[in-house]
Design an enzyme around this catalytic site. Structure first.
Site, PDB file in Angstrom:
ATOM      1  N   ASP A 128       0.818  -1.217   0.000  1.00 11.20           N
ATOM      2  CA  ASP A 128       0.000   0.000   0.000  1.00 11.20           C
ATOM      3  C   ASP A 128       0.844   1.256   0.000  1.00 11.20           C
ATOM      4  O   ASP A 128       2.032   1.223   0.291  1.00 11.20           O
ATOM      5  CB  ASP A 128      -0.853   0.028   1.273  1.00 11.20           C
ATOM      6  CG  ASP A 128      -2.096  -0.814   1.123  1.00 11.20           C
ATOM      7  OD1 ASP A 128      -2.370  -1.258   0.003  1.00 11.20           O
ATOM      8  OD2 ASP A 128      -2.785  -1.020   2.152  1.00 11.20           O
TER       9      ASP A 128
ATOM     10  N   LYS B 286      -1.262   3.732  -5.318  1.00 12.60           N
ATOM     11  CA  LYS B 286      -0.626   4.954  -5.840  1.00 12.60           C
ATOM     12  C   LYS B 286      -1.121   6.157  -5.036  1.00 12.60           C
ATOM     13  O   LYS B 286      -2.119   6.090  -4.341  1.00 12.60           O
ATOM     14  CB  LYS B 286      -1.008   5.128  -7.311  1.00 12.60           C
ATOM     15  CG  LYS B 286      -0.408   4.060  -8.198  1.00 12.60           C
ATOM     16  CD  LYS B 286       0.910   4.520  -8.742  1.00 12.60           C
ATOM     17  CE  LYS B 286       1.507   3.478  -9.640  1.00 12.60           C
ATOM     18  NZ  LYS B 286       2.954   3.409  -9.528  1.00 12.60           N
TER      19      LYS B 286
ATOM     20  N   MET C 296      -8.651   8.451   9.043  1.00 19.05           N
ATOM     21  CA  MET C 296      -9.158   8.904   7.740  1.00 19.05           C
ATOM     22  C   MET C 296     -10.193  10.018   7.908  1.00 19.05           C
ATOM     23  O   MET C 296     -11.130  10.105   7.112  1.00 19.05           O
ATOM     24  CB  MET C 296      -9.819   7.726   6.991  1.00 19.05           C
ATOM     25  CG  MET C 296      -8.861   6.579   6.732  1.00 19.05           C
ATOM     26  SD  MET C 296      -9.649   5.231   5.858  1.00 19.05           S
ATOM     27  CE  MET C 296     -10.588   4.448   7.145  1.00 19.05           C
TER      28      MET C 296
END
Ligand code: SAH
Length: 569
Positions: A37, A59, A177
């Site tokens: 990751d 990415k 997050m």
């Protein structure tokens, strides 16, 4: 089932490579495939088996990201492609904490692929710890809750969190997050009755050299994120424990904190300097430019002089198959043939010009069934302190080390030694032929690419080539990316400079990609930290800004690097 590879869902930890588990490291070292990751640090990628297929499925947010369903399929596909193979699925933090590791595991079960879970240290707990914030604390918080700030309700695109209950919850709230939605989250919590003055911290890139803590309160959360430009990855921690961070913030701002340095030394030699630079706070990307390989047996490179004195190729003995892979010096003027350690008896002085030379010499010596006793009575010379120290590891103390730590210095020093010997011998009325004899009793233990400085100064000496050096011809994508975003490069040889430039220019139309843009201003050339004047001029010739150590030692270089960043901060 037996015909599938085995998948390991491995938690890489929050960033600091030291927080990877021993079991995780062990598996990475033998993995055939590593599916990783975005948040996994280059240092951990560098620990992977160098022959492993490295698959980047995360990415940068702006680039195409491999969908979770595709990742799930990929793991099954690699398990099928590599029967009995080791497939490492490397994920940030812990694979089962908002890591979608469960979904991957379900897909593996469905396909009949066996797997292990190797837990990792989750950022939810370790990142606050690195900011000096304990997630629970007697008398302040008796529970902590880890919440995603990202989960949207399927129907209306709204966050699906139960704000009513969260607001009532007395424990520490930790949001992962959550930065993009934090303004909304904070407002909803206040609406639902949570104290607007609840202390809160954003911890950005925790446990890495770029860690930053920004304090706020629930009511100032949104404006603080905007003002301080808090960016992902970051966690948000709320509750009374946050205040302990004022007292317990233990992670010091070190002289090299926030700097990414590329160390271009060969892997074996890099670890010393890398460890020191990391200890000073830097993120180190080890990017060896050369690979060295010990030859199976020393090869003597014979030099002969024709009537006008210039070197010409000659082969003393028939060139064997073994010799055929190291046949030429850079100029192609050498021929080589293998030698036997019995011939060591012909030499009085052994001169080493690199740690590789030392290691390879002893490796060959031991492999041939000898030990250090064959060196009894011989004088040992070293080009500098690092090589000298390496010799000491084998129990060998050096007799000669030139003050300036250069090949030229060593050559002059040994010539003086020989001349002195010669005078002694002449005064003893020995024949003048003794001079050749003595100089010819110097043995140079070097690599196939060693320059001819020493041989030019000591033309009668013999060179044994004990290792060969092959330039690295390609960088894996993850490493190239890491290098492109570095602050500076450390060079210890001209060949490292040349190969670095060659590698980094591959596929670019003459514009070197190692020019780092700073805060949106024009790109500036990379700084290079160099050992030795030759290295410095090679780096300069390629447009680097150069900073050169005063002495040709790692100590001196590290000192210089710290000085540079202390002055320029
Ligand atoms: N499985 C991971 C979490 C994956 S979700 C774990 O256990 O840590 C990704 C989120 O984790 C990021 O958005 C951020 O909130 C948090 N995170 C991961 N690494 C972090 C780090 N080094 N510093 C701060 N937050 C981090």
């Amino acid at each position: 089932m037996a015909n599938f590879g085995h998948v390991y869902l491995i938690g890489a930890g929050p960033g600091d490579p030291g927080l990877l588990t021993l079991r995780g490291k062990d598996i990475l070292e033998k993995a055939d495939v590593v599916v990783y990751d975005r948040l996994v640090s280059p240092a951990i990628l560098g620990m992977c088996n160098s022959k492993a297929k490295m698959v980047d499925v995360g990415k940068m947010p702006t680039h195409h990201k491999v969908k979770q369903s595709e990742i799930n399929k990929l793991l099954v596909q690699y398990a099928q492609e590599y029967p009995q193979g080791v497939i490492a699925r490397l994920k940030g933090g812990d694979p089962f904490v908002f890591g979608r590791g469960g979904e991957e595991a379900l897909e593996l079960v469905a396909a009949g692929v066996e797997f292990d879970v190797v837990p990792g240290i989750t950022s939810a707990i370790s990142v606050p710890a690195y900011a000096g914030i304990p997630v629970s604390h007697r008398g302040i918080a008796t529970s902590f809750h880890i919440i995603t700030g990202h989960e949207k309700a399927e129907s209306n695109g709204e966050l699906s969190l139960d704000f009513e209950n969260l607001a009532k919850c007395p424990g520490t709230l930790i949001f992962l997050m959550g930065i993009a939605n934090m303004d909304f989250i904070a407002k909803r919590l206040i609406e639902c009755g949570k104290d607007p003055k609840t202390p809160l911290a954003f911890i950005e890139k925790g446990t890495t050299p770029y860690q930053r803590t920004v304090m706020a309160t629930l009511e100032t959360a949104g404006e603080t994120i905007a003002r301080e430009n808090v960016t992902a990855p970051a966690i948000t921690i709320m509750g009374g424990v946050v205040e302990l961070g004022q007292t317990l913030a233990w992670k010091k701002n070190l002289p090299l904190s926030g700097k990414r340095l590329v160390v271009t030394r060969a892997a074996k030699q890099a670890s010393g300097i890398s460890a020191r630079l990391s200890a000073l706070g830097a993120e180190v990307i080890e990017t060896p430019m050369i690979e060295t390989r010990t030859l199976e047996c020393p090869l003597v490179m014979a030099q002969a002089h024709d009537s006008i004195g210039s070197a010409m190729p000659v082969c003393e003995q028939p060139v064997t198959a073994l010799a055929s892979h190291v046949i030429a010096s850079p100029e192609g003027a050498w021929q080589s043939s293998p030698v036997d350690f019995n011939t060591l008896a012909n030499f009085d002085i052994l001169a080493f010009t690199s740690t590789n030379g030392v290691e390879s010499f002893f490796k060959q010596l031991f492999a041939a069934g000898y030990d250090v006793r064959v060196l009894a009575g011989k004088k040992i010379a070293s080009v500098g302190k690092i090589t000298e120290k390496k010799l000491l590891e084998y129990g060998i103390r050096c007799d000669y080390v030139p003050e300036d730590h250069t090949g030229e210095g060593l050559g002059r020093l040994l010539r003086d030694v020989v001349n002195k010997e010669e005078r002694v011998i002449l005064s003893g009325e020995r024949s003048s032929e003794s001079k050749d004899l003595i100089e010819s009793r110097i043995l140079l233990l070097q690599g196939n690419l060693a320059d001819d400085t020493l041989l030019n100064l000591l033309p009668q000496a013999t060179r044994w080539v004990v290792y060969e050096t092959l330039p690295v011809s390609e960088l894996p994508d993850w490493k190239r990316e890491a290098v492109e975003n570095a602050d500076a490069v450390v060079f210890a040889s001209t060949s490292a400079v040349e190969n670095f430039v060659k590698l980094m220019s591959q596929g670019t139309a003459g514009v070197l990609p190692y020019l780092k843009a700073t805060n949106g201003s024009a790109p500036i050339p990379h700084t290079s930290f160099c050992i030795g004047r030759m290295t410095e001029s090679a780096a300069k010739s390629h447009g680097f800004n150069t900073v050169t150590s005063d002495e040709t030692t790692m100590d001196s270089l590290v000192k210089k690097i710290v000085e540079f960043y202390t002055k320029n901060s």
